[in-house]
Write a protein that holds these residues in place. Sequence first.
Motif, PDB file in Angstrom:
ATOM      1  N   GLY A 105       0.466  -0.962   0.305  1.00  0.00           N
ATOM      2  CA  GLY A 105      -0.365   0.091  -0.267  1.00  0.00           C
ATOM      3  C   GLY A 105       0.353   1.483  -0.066  1.00  0.00           C
ATOM      4  N   GLU A 106       1.900   1.534   0.710  1.00  0.00           N
ATOM      5  CA  GLU A 106       2.841   2.449   0.652  1.00  0.00           C
ATOM      6  C   GLU A 106       4.208   2.123  -0.689  1.00  0.00           C
ATOM      7  N   PHE A 107       3.799   1.368  -1.807  1.00  0.00           N
ATOM      8  CA  PHE A 107       4.607   1.592  -3.138  1.00  0.00           C
ATOM      9  C   PHE A 107       5.629   0.482  -2.660  1.00  0.00           C
ATOM     10  N   GLU A 108       5.936   0.290  -1.918  1.00  0.00           N
ATOM     11  CA  GLU A 108       6.944  -1.066  -2.278  1.00  0.00           C
ATOM     12  C   GLU A 108       6.890  -2.095  -2.785  1.00  0.00           C
ATOM     13  N   GLU A 109       8.014  -2.220  -3.434  1.00  0.00           N
ATOM     14  CA  GLU A 109       7.926  -3.775  -3.618  1.00  0.00           C
ATOM     15  C   GLU A 109       8.435  -5.041  -3.291  1.00  0.00           C
ATOM     16  N   PHE A 110       7.527  -5.877  -2.895  1.00  0.00           N
ATOM     17  CA  PHE A 110       8.055  -7.126  -2.204  1.00  0.00           C
ATOM     18  C   PHE A 110       7.564  -8.345  -2.607  1.00  0.00           C
ATOM     19  N   GLU A 111       8.018  -9.262  -2.459  1.00  0.00           N
ATOM     20  CA  GLU A 111       8.245 -10.508  -2.833  1.00  0.00           C
ATOM     21  C   GLU A 111       6.368 -11.469  -2.261  1.00  0.00           C
ATOM     22  N   PHE A 112       5.573 -10.956  -2.107  1.00  0.00           N
ATOM     23  CA  PHE A 112       4.403 -12.114  -1.638  1.00  0.00           C
ATOM     24  C   PHE A 112       4.650 -13.803  -2.173  1.00  0.00           C
ATOM     25  N   ARG A 113       4.353 -14.250  -0.792  1.00  0.00           N
ATOM     26  CA  ARG A 113       4.688 -15.522  -0.859  1.00  0.00           C
ATOM     27  C   ARG A 113       3.737 -16.366   0.268  1.00  0.00           C
TER      28      ARG A 113
END
Length: 294
Positions: A105-113
């Motif tokens: 929601g804060e536009f930070e990229e991450f890997e959703f597992r």
Amino acid sequence: MKTNDIKTNCIISILALILSLIGFNEKVSAQSNNEVSFYLQGSFSKLKYEALGRDSGLENGFGIGGKYSYYINDSWSIGTGAEIQYIEGSIFVPTVEGSYIIQDGEFEEFEFRYRATNFSENQEAYFLNIPVQVQYETSGTIRFYTTAGIKAGIVLSTKYQSSASSLETSGYYSQYDVELTSPEFAGFGEFRELGTSWSEPKLTTNFVAHMESGMKLMLENNNSLYMGFFLDYGLNKIQPDHTRAKLVNYNNRNPTDFTLGSILTASRDGNSSQFVNEVRTIAFGLKIRYGFQF
């Protein structure tokens, strides 16, 4: 002389009677060239595919249609028509795992597992089939017949419903080298009874090999009753072209609002590999048909 005339007249009368009986018999027994028939078929069916080492299940199905046949001779005919066919599919997988890159929601990229437990999916599909078939039948009141041909199946509608008994999620932020398993409001943690209402994956036109065999009972006025068994086997893959659809969808606007996609169209880990590489149709069962010849 009179006796000879009487004999001659009798012979002529008998010959005329025999010829008339032969002609009448030929008219009665002659095979009509045209036949219109209507039928209902009950079947077992499946959308045949394999995913994560599991085969799709066998479900119910049915079909209803009409057919026009033209008889080349007493034994051979060619036919076409229209048919509505309903096919079901299903699969159950104890555990499905995956991951993909997305923004929070804060536009930070991450890997959703994610890890979904007791994943199941049911599919339904309706096709409008246009057949081209050849039929052979024996003679007599009770006849043996066999039919073979190809159908082109236009997809009328498809839909699926997916569910999982539980879902475990986490987020790996490579820029911080940390994996978050909480908080739940951010979409990380363990969630129960995840499900998706009916949605529509797109399938492509289906080409089917059709085989049918059984008995044909000739009735009055050249009508007939068919009772037989049939097999429809899909010749081509009908899943859509590759999409980047997800099996478990993360919503960065509402992170706890997960939805499930269809295993027929979802990608593994957000890349070019899909869970299902090939989907075909299979249907077999009993078919009853009533025909009118003219």
